[in-house]
Enzyme design. Structure first.
Site, PDB file in Angstrom:
ATOM      1  N   ASP A 677      41.026  15.682  52.117  1.00  0.00           N
ATOM      2  CA  ASP A 677      42.221  16.011  51.339  1.00  0.00           C
ATOM      3  C   ASP A 677      42.556  17.507  51.519  1.00  0.00           C
ATOM      4  OD1 ASP A 677      44.192  15.630  49.165  1.00  0.00           O
ATOM      5  OD2 ASP A 677      42.800  16.931  48.056  1.00  0.00           O
ATOM      6  N   LYS A 681      45.804  19.336  53.479  1.00  0.00           N
ATOM      7  CA  LYS A 681      46.610  20.399  52.871  1.00  0.00           C
ATOM      8  C   LYS A 681      46.631  21.631  53.767  1.00  0.00           C
ATOM      9  CE  LYS A 681      45.983  18.794  48.143  1.00  0.00           C
ATOM     10  NZ  LYS A 681      45.101  18.806  46.971  1.00  0.00           N
TER      11      LYS A 681
END
Ligand code: ADP
Ligand code: ASP
Ligand code: MG
Length: 825
Positions: A677, A681
């Site tokens: 994750d 980003k």
């Protein structure tokens, strides 16, 4: 004695309920005498004309019997006793006349004009007699009826019927002298010739009858009652957004009527103009509404008043070098058409004089071609004119309004809107009065053109059609926030938000007029259409609304894959979904290539740091010329929480299990612990910095060894205890040096990117953050000694939805909206 003239169309006289309603309106107290002009009951004129159809399959007596049955039922429903019997007897007398005429035309194998006129006018007699009876029966006003053929004398001319005013006025006075009734019901549509034969004012001519009545009586006012609230800015059967136009000048009304706004007959205005009699259009079914008022003076408003379309037009183009500089060509063309009695609706000539083009009704297109070819036979033979080209199946869109004169940009707005809607414009004409701009288009485009032009002039140019995908935690919060902000968004910023659809994975809710934002949950609960992304997008992208945005709050790769297609069509995309922003650079570039093609925007602020202004800050720095050297930070709210809480008093796996129970992790905590994750980003951040970073370029430290891959989420949480010792050792070693563990992501301009646990000294800005805070540190040429830090809550539905909302407002600003909510300025 002063008069008011009311006119009721066929739709206002469709059945017994309508007759009662009309009787109530005309019997209401008024100090003036009332002349009530009526049309035939709805559909009756068409049926009468069909009676004389020589080729009809059903025999005349059968059709007459059916008509009689309907009319007797209407009479029976409204009156009884002697009155009823008299009306039925009169009806039977009329039907006998029709039968006789039918028999004679069958013998003649032709229907003379007088026969058409006589037969098609009976409907008005039936309406007039019946309405007078219903008003009398009500007892509130005395009523009588009058046959217009007793006084209205008209001759015929090329441009329609011509009233013999002197004779008609004298005869009318004589007729009225006999009747003291307060309400005089007059047959519309019908008239007589000077020779005394029956004639009519043409189809839909009752409006004209009313204005003639107004002029003959010197009335204070003429009111045309129909089934809509007034003259609308567009035909309501095509344009759902059409609104009532409160005021029009005679000229504007005439142009609108001429260009196909069926609500008033074009000839209606002329008799009123010289006497200055105002005309109102009002709704029989909502008499309390003010309607449209038409008079000489303009209300001074600018811009367009109405937009209409005439279908079934043909465009005739006369082209050739021989036309250049030759005076009189246009005159010859129009003379030829005039002699053939063909009326020209639009004329357009290029300044090169190389071609002249005219639009005429399709029904006379062939005839027009023949007469033009005859008129220019010599030039055609010599090749000075290349030919007479006819394009059938055209339509004309016309924008009408006095105030367009001297208002720059009107034409641009019309043609811009048509262009955006993909409507091809074949010819353009603007009257020198600038009261009307017309465009000839393909007939197939007519409804789309009307809607596009209408929204360009009437809707707020900031009307935006919104489709939301994924009304879960974040999507749901966003809709709630939007509902709350709706009032100031529309009042202060004039952004008109239409939530036209919400899609979940299985079902979707679609709405034509817009889902009520306050009750979006009900709409979702009631949604019964199976989800289909293509159908969803088709619905959201409404041709008549200027802007469209799709807001993707799902995590689905399927939706992300289609952003490019949507944006290529001009649909803006706001994503809370990280998939597209972190896709392979090839796909990402392709998506942006398509986005540029459609001129759409792609906004994804909430994908990094939830609502924190991270991507916008990076963009602002770059676009103002700063050079970003490094971005690093804590980008996962979950990992931030885990390392904040983990102090060695409990094993790391226990902290994970507790966070999972509180809902601070993904259902499977490995999605957070894997570091992917954060890596995604970082890719999004890097691309905002202008780097071509791929996900595979990020060096990711996963907190989960691959040996757990086969386990389900619960089993994993238990087994994860195996890693506690190693983690505790790292923590203790760091603590001994006065450091803490944090999961940090970083990207530098040379394209190095990493996501891993770092041991930071306890005064480091990343060390002392709260719970799920995100923090990001930007080093740049400007922020070199002291980096720019953005910090705050970086997880949770409310703040993430806030990020989506901010993107939405940014989009609105880009559309020209003032989205500054501060009431101070
Ligand atoms: P009536 O029977 O009262 O004469 P019509 O059917 O002839 O009524 O005319 C009214 C209809 O005209 C409306 O119901 C509407 O559908 C249609 N119409 C077309 N264009 C317009 C417009 N610009 N404004 C209002 N009505 C329009
Ligand atoms: N009844 C006539 C028609 O249908 C006239 C009118 O309604 O205005 O054309
Ligand atoms: Mg009408």
């Amino acid at each position: 004695m002063s008069w008011i003239v009311h006119k009721f169309g066929g739709t206002s006289l469709a059945g017994p309920e309508e007759f009662r309603r009309v009787a109530r309106i005309v019997a209401a107290p008024d100090t003036r005498r009332r002349a009530v002009v009526v049309s035939a009951p709805a559909g009756v004129t068409d049926r009468l004309l069909a009676l004389l159809d020589l080729a009809a399959e059903t025999p005349l007596p059968t059709r007459l019997a059916a008509l009689r049955a309907d009319l007797v039922a209407l009479i029976d429903a409204l009156v009884d006793g002697e009155v009823r019997d008299r009306l039925v007897a009169e009806l039977d007398g009329d039907l006998e006349t029709i039968r006789a005429i039918g028999a004679s035309t069958a013998l003649l194998r032709a229907v003379p004009a007088e026969a058409w006129a006589l037969v098609s006018g009976f409907g008005e007699f039936w309406s007039a007699r019946l309405l007078a009876a219903v008003v009398s029966k009500g007892g509130e006003a005395s009523a009588d009826w009058l046959d217009a053929r007793r006084f209205l004398v008209v001759g015929s001319a090329e441009l329609g019927p011509v009233v013999d005013w002197t004779t008609s006025r004298e005869r009318l006075q004589a007729q009225l002298a006999d009747s003291p009734a307060e309400v005089v019901v007059v047959t519309g549509y019908v008239a007589r010739t000077a020779a005394g034969s029956p004639t009519t004012l043409g189809r839909n001519g009752s409006d004209h009858s009313a204005s003639i009545m107004g002029a003959l009586l010197g009335a204070d006012e003429v009111v045309i009652w129909t089934d809509v609230d007034g003259v609308l800015s567009g035909d309501p059967r095509i344009e759902t957004e059409a609104a009532v136009v409160p005021r029009l000048t005679y000229d504007e009304a005439m142009e609108l009527a001429y260009f196909g706004a069926r609500v008033i007959h074009p000839a209606t205005m002329a008799p009123l103009v010289s006497a200055g009699i105002p005309l109102s259009i009002r709704n029989t079914f909502a008499p309390e509404r003010p309607g449209t008022r038409i008079e000489a003076e303009s209300d001074g408003s600018h811009g367009a008043k109405g937009i209409t379309v005439i279908d079934r037009m043909a465009l005739i183009n006369l082209q050739g070098a021989g036309l250049i500089g030759v005076p009189g060509t246009a005159a010859r063309l129009f003379e030829a058409l005039r002699q053939a009695g063909i009326s020209v609706v639009v004329i357009s000539q290029g300044s090169s004089e190389h071609s002249i083009c005219v639009a005429v009704r399709s029904t006379v297109a062939d005839q027009a071609r023949t007469v033009i070819e005859d008129a220019f036979a010599r030039e055609l033979e010599r090749g000075q004119i290349q030919g007479v080209e006819v394009q059938d199946d055209c339509a004309i869109v016309a924008v009408v309004g006095d105030g367009m004169r001297g208002t720059p940009g009107v034409a641009a707005r019309l043609f811009g809107a048509l262009g955006r809607a993909g409507v091809n414009v074949r010819a353009i004409a603007q009257g020198a009065s600038e009261r009307n701009i017309s465009a000839v288009i393909d007939g197939a485009d007519s409804a789309r053109a009307l809607r596009a032009a209408h929204s360009a002039f009437y809707l707020s140019p900031r009307t935006i059609s919104v489709g939301l995908i994924g009304p879960g935690q974040v999507g749901g919060q966003f809709l709630d926030q939007l509902a709350e902000g709706l009032e100031w968004i529309s009042a202060d910023n004039h952004v008109d938000v239409r939530l036209r659809g919400i899609a979940r994975s299985r079902r979707m809710a679609l709405s034509e007029s817009g889902i009520d934002l306050v009750r979006w949950r009900d709409a979702v609960a009631a949604a019964d259409e199976p989800s289909d992304l293509d159908a969803f997008i088709d619905h959201i992208r409404a041709d008549h609304l200027p802007h469209t945005v799709v807001i993707d709050c799902s995590a689905s790769p399927d939706t992300a894959e289609r952003y490019g297609d949507w944006m290529a069509e001009g649909i803006h995309v706001i994503a809370a979904n990280k998939v597209a922003g972190s896709a392979s650079i090839e796909r990402f570039r392709e998506m942006h290539r398509r986005r540029r093609k459609g001129g759409a925007r792609f906004l994804q602020e909430s994908t990094v740091g939830a609502g924190l202004p991270i991507l916008t800050t990076l963009r602002d720095l770059r676009t103002t010329g700063d050079r970003i050297s490094k971005v690093e930070g804590i980008l996962s709210g979950t990992l931030a929480y885990l390392f904040n809480v983990y102090d060695g008093s409990r094993p790391f796996s226990a902290v994970v299990a507790e966070a999972r129970a509180k809902g601070f992790t993904e259902p499977d905590p490995r999605d957070d612990l894997s570091g992917m994750d954060v890596a995604r980003k970082l890719v999004i951040v890097a691309r905002e910095m202008g780097l071509d970073l791929e996900l595979s370029d990020v060096e990711v430290e996963s907190l989960v060894p691959p040996r757990f891959d086969g386990l389900d989420a619960d089993a994993f949480v238990e087994a994860f205890a195996e890693c506690d010792a190693a983690m505790e050792e790292r923590r203790a070693t760091a603590a001994a040096e006065g450091r803490v563990l944090r999961y940090v992501g970083s990207v530098t301009t040379d394209g190095r990117a990493a996501a891993r646990i770092e041991a930071l000294s306890s005064d480091h800005p990343f060390a002392s953050i709260d719970l799920t805070d995100n923090v990001i540190r930007i080093a740049s040429a400007r922020y070199s000694e002291n980096a720019l830090i953005v910090r705050g809550p970086g997880a949770g539905p409310a703040v993430t939805a806030g990020g989506v909302f901010a993107d939405f407002l940014r989009l609105c600003t880009g559309l020209g909206a003032d989205t500054d909510p501060g009431g101070l300025n």
